[in-house]
Design an enzyme around this catalytic site. Structure first.
Site, PDB file in Angstrom:
ATOM      1  N   ASP A 348     -95.462  34.471  71.868  1.00 20.53           N
ATOM      2  CA  ASP A 348     -94.308  33.956  72.577  1.00 20.53           C
ATOM      3  C   ASP A 348     -93.815  35.032  73.544  1.00 20.53           C
ATOM      4  O   ASP A 348     -93.758  36.215  73.199  1.00 20.53           O
ATOM      5  CB  ASP A 348     -93.210  33.626  71.558  1.00 20.53           C
ATOM      6  CG  ASP A 348     -92.045  32.902  72.172  1.00 20.53           C
ATOM      7  OD1 ASP A 348     -92.242  31.756  72.621  1.00 20.53           O
ATOM      8  OD2 ASP A 348     -90.938  33.471  72.208  1.00 20.53           O
ATOM      9  N   GLU A 379     -97.624  33.712  76.407  1.00 22.71           N
ATOM     10  CA  GLU A 379     -96.841  33.302  77.569  1.00 22.71           C
ATOM     11  C   GLU A 379     -96.646  34.512  78.482  1.00 22.71           C
ATOM     12  O   GLU A 379     -96.012  35.473  78.082  1.00 22.71           O
ATOM     13  CB  GLU A 379     -95.463  32.801  77.138  1.00 22.71           C
ATOM     14  CG  GLU A 379     -95.478  31.491  76.389  1.00 22.71           C
ATOM     15  CD  GLU A 379     -94.062  31.057  76.016  1.00 22.71           C
ATOM     16  OE1 GLU A 379     -93.752  29.872  76.197  1.00 22.71           O
ATOM     17  OE2 GLU A 379     -93.270  31.890  75.562  1.00 22.71           O
TER      18      GLU A 379
END
Ligand code: CA
Length: 663
Positions: A348, A379
């Site tokens: 993340d 990400e």
């Protein structure tokens, strides 16, 4: 401040700015880096408690009978050891005993759970000593999964543990719905007794991995009331402990470990790998975190004013570049890979983590048995990190060339080119006839590895995660509706939307890179227009398995495209070789067509997003006998038609995939 020894570091004041300078100094790393294992190190005869707290005046260990409430069994002082470590060995079998530390920093004492805990009581406020050998399901030592050779051979399906089985018609027994154990229920179907659901469904879909949204212990759900509230779980409390609300018994620390392992084993048995969504970029709380209670301001970046930096927009950001923080993240990832047999990690907001840490994680995973095949991607969003000290680089899109080629990133360029910007629901992408994205779509098909149509982004297709939908933002179905039927919420079958959906699927499943999809994209998943459902109701979020019947033609189309992807290795090349061989055909704007040859095998892929038919003409030296493997309605490796010649009429808003043999 130059002589940073263990004595005088305690004399510094609790000033985040001064502390930050110390933490970044090479002397600090030299004196306080501790390379060995931390936590409660268990053996049947004794447990050693070891915590890294270099600023502490004293550290005490509190042993408890229960995970919350109950009585304090004993309290013992820990002894200072080298490199800022405190430790104590307690004799006896402590399996199942709960514990906390009482740590005094700057004369103020706080109770904290162990940041290195492997087990915890309900709601994770107390850690637990655990004999991990007793948390293994039957035949765990034989648990295996044939990991694909390269990331480009994988197809990842993203699911939240609750969403998987919260639908009452999913066929999973009631007490397991929304839990880890739902994945262990065999042969589940809809009430019709025929239509497969859950793992039974996944076996036939063709994806290689599931990506589990957070299953580490997060803080936003009261585990004593599990099932009453819903959350995605991007708020890590205990990084090395499974979340309790997905367990049938969150009160006893062993249950969640056993049940998560059973889930992994069941997926492996179905031939599916398991990717974990990990959130090392921020913690549930900043000041209240175990990190901060143990070593003030060490594990979080601070601003020049001494505030918690907040690149995550969640109140804090983790200082991955500091030596013991980096070690923490690496140890944690290795632990999940080894103890839980995890096959991949999705980071993340990787853009908040430094490049060096990500590359070291890759290198450490590579050392594990079959570890080179563990997926690693994240990400790469740009997150303003002024607090990251100079000389470090964020692992964001701008710094892909500094990352190992086997670290991938979610490619928002591909996502937005195909179906439109995620931040404006009405904005259209290529499939909704926004033709300005045509070059970006071609670059997407090449995995953003070449400069033919756009600025290249990646060194190899293994760095590109090709996708059009994930848990964030609108589902693909809702986006297609929102961008073409303004203001309407529309969930029922719609022929036109299914056409657009199929075009999206062709464009990213035929692209170089690693395909990824949000669970249920393949059967028109809808959240009725909600673009951020992180704490909406379970009913809004869950998969509605009846849609697999209602949208069976769309689902079959996805299955067929996945078959095609696996039947043609050139679609899965891990190198830039294939992207350079894709020959784009001159065709009218609104159509994208290319041929691709590998030995005798020739593929022709084309899409027409226009509202009218379009003609595509191929070079005359190409073969004339073609076999149809996909058109506007069907897809699959079993041929269902033939075409002759080098001129094809493509119906409105449809794709055509043909194969031929070069003689
Ligand atoms: Ca929890």
């Amino acid at each position: 401040m130059n002589d940073l020894n263990f004595q005088n570091i305690k004399n510094v004041s609790n000033d985040p700015v001064k502390l930050s300078a110390i933490y970044h100094s090479p002397d600090f790393e030299k004196n306080y880096y501790y390379p060995e294992e931390l936590g409660a190190i268990y053996s049947p005869d004794a447990t050693t408690f070891r915590v890294w707290a270099p600023l502490a005046d004293f550290v005490s260990l509190c042993l408890y009978e229960q995970g919350s409430g109950g009585k304090l069994l004993q309290k013992q002082a820990l002894h200072p050891a080298d490199h800022g470590v405190w430790e104590r060995t307690i004799t006896g079998d402590l399996d199942g005993v709960y514990y906390t530390y009482e740590i005094s920093n700057f004369g103020v004492s706080t109770e904290t759970a162990d940041p290195y805990a492997k087990a915890a009581g309900v709601n994770g406020r107390r850690s637990m000593v655990v004999d991990l050998s007793k948390t293994n399901p039957p035949r765990w030592e034989n648990d295996t999964f044939q990991r694909p050779e390269h990331p480009t051979d994988a197809i990842v399906w993203e699911i939240h543990v609750g969403d998987f089985s919260n639908d009452p018609s999913c066929g999973v027994r009631k007490e397991w719905r929304g839990k880890y154990l739902a994945f262990t229920e065999p042969n589940t179907t809809l009430p019709d007794g025929r239509t497969p659901t859950c793992v039974n469904y996944l076996k036939k879909l063709g994806v290689t991995h599931v990506q589990l949204m957070p299953v580490y212990d997060y803080g936003s759900i009261d585990e004593t009331q599990a099932g009453k509230a819903f959350n995605w779980g991007y708020d890590p409390l205990n990084y090395n402990v499974p979340e309790g609300s997905y367990s049938t018994d969150p009160f006893h620390g062993q249950a969640r470990i056993l049940e998560l392992k059973k889930m992994v084993a069941a997926l492996h048995q179905a031939g599916i790998g398991v990717v974990m969504d990990v959130v090392y970029n921020h913690t549930f709380e900043g000041p209240g975190s175990w990190f901060h209670r143990t070593v003030p301001y060490y594990y979080h970046r601070t601003t020049s004013e001494g505030k918690f930096a907040d690149g995550s927009a969640c109140g804090n950001e983790v200082a991955s570049e500091r030596c013991m923080c980096r070690k923490y993240i690496i140890d944690s990832v290795r632990y999940w890979a080894k103890e839980y047999h995890i096959d991949g990690f999705r980071f993340d907001l990787m853009g908040l983590i430094d490049v060096e840490t990500m590359n070291r994680i890759r290198a450490e995973l590579d050392k594990l048995p079959d570890g080179r095949k563990i997926l690693l991607y994240g990400e790469p969003w740009y997150a303003s990190t002024p607090a990251m000290p100079a000389g470090n680089f964020p692992a964001d899109k701008e710094h892909l060339s500094l990352l190992n080629p086997r670290i991938g990133v979610f490619c928002d360029n591909t996502r937005d080119a195909i179906k439109g910007d995620v931040f404006f629901r009405h904005k259209k992408g290529f499939v909704q006839e926004n033709l300005k994205f045509e070059n970006d779509v071609k670059a997407s098909l090449q995995g953003w590895t070449r400069n033919d149509f756009a600025k290249p982004l990646a060194m190899a297709p293994t760095q590109i995660v090709s996708y059009v939908s994930a848990h964030d933002n609108l589902t693909l179905w809702d986006k297609l509706i929102a961008s073409t039927k303004r203001g309407r919420i529309y969930t029922a079958y719609d022929e036109e939307m299914v056409r657009l959906n199929k075009l999206c699927a062709v464009l990213y499943l035929m692209a170089q890179g690693m395909p990824f999809l949000q669970a249920g994209e393949e059967f028109a998943r809808t959240k009725r227009g909600m673009d951020n459902s992180y704490r909406a109701s379970a009913a809004r979020n869950r998969l509605d398995w009846k849609r697999t019947l209602e949208f069976s033609d769309l689902l079959d189309y996805y299955r067929g495209l996945i078959e095609i992807r696996f039947a043609f290795p050139m679609l899965r090349d891990s190198s830039v070789h294939t992207a350079g061989k894709m020959k784009f055909v001159d065709s009218v704007p609104g159509t994208v067509a290319f041929t691709l040859r590998d030995g005798k095998e020739l593929l022709f892929v084309c899409v027409n997003v226009l509202s009218e038919p379009a003609e595509i003409q191929l070079d005359s030296d190409l073969p004339k006998d073609w076999i149809i493997i996909a058109d506007g309605s069907k897809a699959g490796i079993v041929p269902f038609g033939k075409l002759h010649g080098n001129k094809f009429l493509l119906s409105r808003k449809s794709a055509l995939i043909l194969k031929a043999e070069v003689v």
